[in-house]
Design an enzyme around this catalytic site. Structure first.
Site, PDB file in Angstrom:
ATOM      1  CG  HIS A 403       6.870 100.757  52.408  1.00 41.27           C
ATOM      2  ND1 HIS A 403       6.830 101.610  53.495  1.00 41.27           N
ATOM      3  CD2 HIS A 403       7.953 101.151  51.673  1.00 41.27           C
ATOM      4  CE1 HIS A 403       7.829 102.472  53.422  1.00 41.27           C
ATOM      5  NE2 HIS A 403       8.518 102.219  52.328  1.00 41.27           N
ATOM      6  NE  ARG A 404      -0.905  98.253  49.688  1.00 41.38           N
ATOM      7  CZ  ARG A 404      -2.010  97.540  49.462  1.00 41.38           C
ATOM      8  NH1 ARG A 404      -2.658  97.692  48.308  1.00 41.38           N
ATOM      9  NH2 ARG A 404      -2.452  96.675  50.349  1.00 41.38           N
TER      10      ARG A 404
END
Length: 430
Positions: A403-404
């Site tokens: 999700h970064r």
């Protein structure tokens, strides 16, 4: 002249290797370029060739045992030569000896760690634990040419044997030797463990080698990259029929995994933001679509990679995949064949798993898990446009993303498109 054979360093991250098989026995002749032994590196078995003609005089490391890189594992030379003399001249000598006590003197000048002979694993230990390099100058290393190994720093060979006999956990022992090295007296003075463990043990194997490397990489991925998951169910009716038609004419048998690879390639071309990695504070997007497929082999989990799938046909992918998977299960892949992936697929459908969550294969940013096909009642629209309950062969797919670098909207669009391709498989090849 006798030659000391050492454990080679065959990869940048390789600190130790496991001796899998000796191809020669003591007393047998060895020719330069001939395979002398095989070792397990991080995820594969590699043959190692002899560098000189001669005779195998002595085997130090037995099959199945581990050794740090650059430490002696055998001696070759001319018949009749003394292998122990060769080891001694190389600085090996007798393990566990101690250096003569030095007379008191003025404080020594600071010691540069670069001047010490340290194996890579020993050097890392010194750096991680902040050990003063000056405290290492009196250690008689048991590595090649007197090199200091990890074991030389943590415990003497005699201390290890005594600890094993007494059932003492070395992790709980405070060493009194140089740089905190554990000596025999330290083990003998260690208090007995409180409360004996009465559980019967079937077996105990070291947590090292391939299993440890896999575990450390998965732990790093899981706790470094914030995972986000997206799941959907796929009706495989058309996929199964399409594969059947293909195999009626294809010169190479097409597997479901081959169609998954091609579908993932097409989806990655449509959504290149999934084909990324976080590298040196930069989000790198790849043109190359290198798809890896997780395979459980003799040496643990390995992910052989089909590179540049965007330039290959379905037949190319099927042929290459069949070869890579077969050799992966035997532990015969070269390092370049399971590296440089940009996206991975983990398919447990053949094992009857209804649903599971895959951990991202770092440094990639996404992995697709594929579960088994199960006949499931679903709501379908009949020919009259009415909703009706129908039995369909359904398969769960789940995308795990970092999700970064990958947002939820992009991930959901990717999964939706994968579902569309798999339910209308002719589109995979269009």
């Amino acid at each position: 002249m006798a030659e000391v054979v050492i454990m080679p360093k065959l990869g940048f991250n390789m600190d130790e290797g496991q001796l899998v098989k000796w191809h020669k026995q003591v007393g047998e002749k060895v020719k330069k370029g001939e395979v002398l032994f095989e070792i397990n590196t991080d995820k594969t078995t590699m043959p190692v060739e002899a560098t000189e003609d001669g005779t195998l005089l002595k085997i130090i490391l037995e099959e199945g045992a581990f050794a740090e890189v650059f430490t002696p594992i055998a001696v070759t030379g001319a018949p009749g030569e003394d292998p122990d003399a060769a080891l001694a001249s190389a600085g090996q000598g007798q393990a566990g000896g101690s250096a003569p006590a030095a007379a008191p003197s003025a404080p020594a000048a600071p010691v540069d760690m670069k001047s010490l002979k340290l194996t890579p694993k020993a050097r890392k230990l010194v750096q991680d634990e902040g050990i003063d390099p000056a405290s290492l100058t009196q250690i008689k290393g048991t590595g090649f040419q007197g090199g200091i190994t990890y074991k030389d720093l943590k415990a003497s060979p005699l201390a290890r044997r005594v600890a094993q006999q007494m059932g003492v956990d070395l992790a709980a022992v405070q060493g009194t030797g140089a740089a905190g090295k554990i000596m025999k007296a330290d083990v003998e003075a260690a208090p007995a463990s409180a409360g004996a463990d009465t559980r019967q043990v079937a077996s105990a194997v070291p947590y090292k080698g391939v299993r440890r490397i896999i575990g450390e990489k998965l732990a790093q991925s899981k706790f470094t990259a914030p995972h986000l998951y997206f799941t959907d169910a796929v009706d495989t009716t058309e996929l199964a029929a399409f594969r059947k038609r293909l195999n009626e004419t294809s010169e190479v048998k097409i597997a479901v995994s081959d169609l998954l690879t091609m579908a993932a390639c097409k989806a990655l071309k449509k959504f290149p933001g999934i084909n990324v990695t976080l590298k040196d504070d930069q989000v790198v997007t790849y043109k190359s679509i290198n798809v890896g497929t997780a395979v459980a082999g003799d040496n643990g989990l390995v992910v052989p990679v089909i590179k540049n799938v965007q330039n290959k046909t379905l037949t190319d992918v099927a042929r290459e995949s069949k070869d890579l998977v077969a050799r992966a299960r035997e532990g015969r892949l070269a390092p370049e064949e399971y590296s440089e992936g940009t996206f991975s697929i983990s398919n447990l459908g053949m094992f009857g798993i209804g649903n599971f969550t895959a951990i991202i294969n770092a440094p990639e940013s996404a992995i697709l898990s594929v579960s088994s096909v199960r006949k499931t009642p679903v709501v379908a629209t009949d020919e009259n446009g009415e909703d009706a309950i129908a039995i369909r062969p359904m398969m769960n797919i789940q995308l795990s993303v970092d999700h970064r670098v990958i947002d939820g909207l992009l991930a959901s669009q990717f999964v939706e498109y994968m579902k569309q391709l798999l339910e209308h498989p002719i589109q995979i090849l269009m």
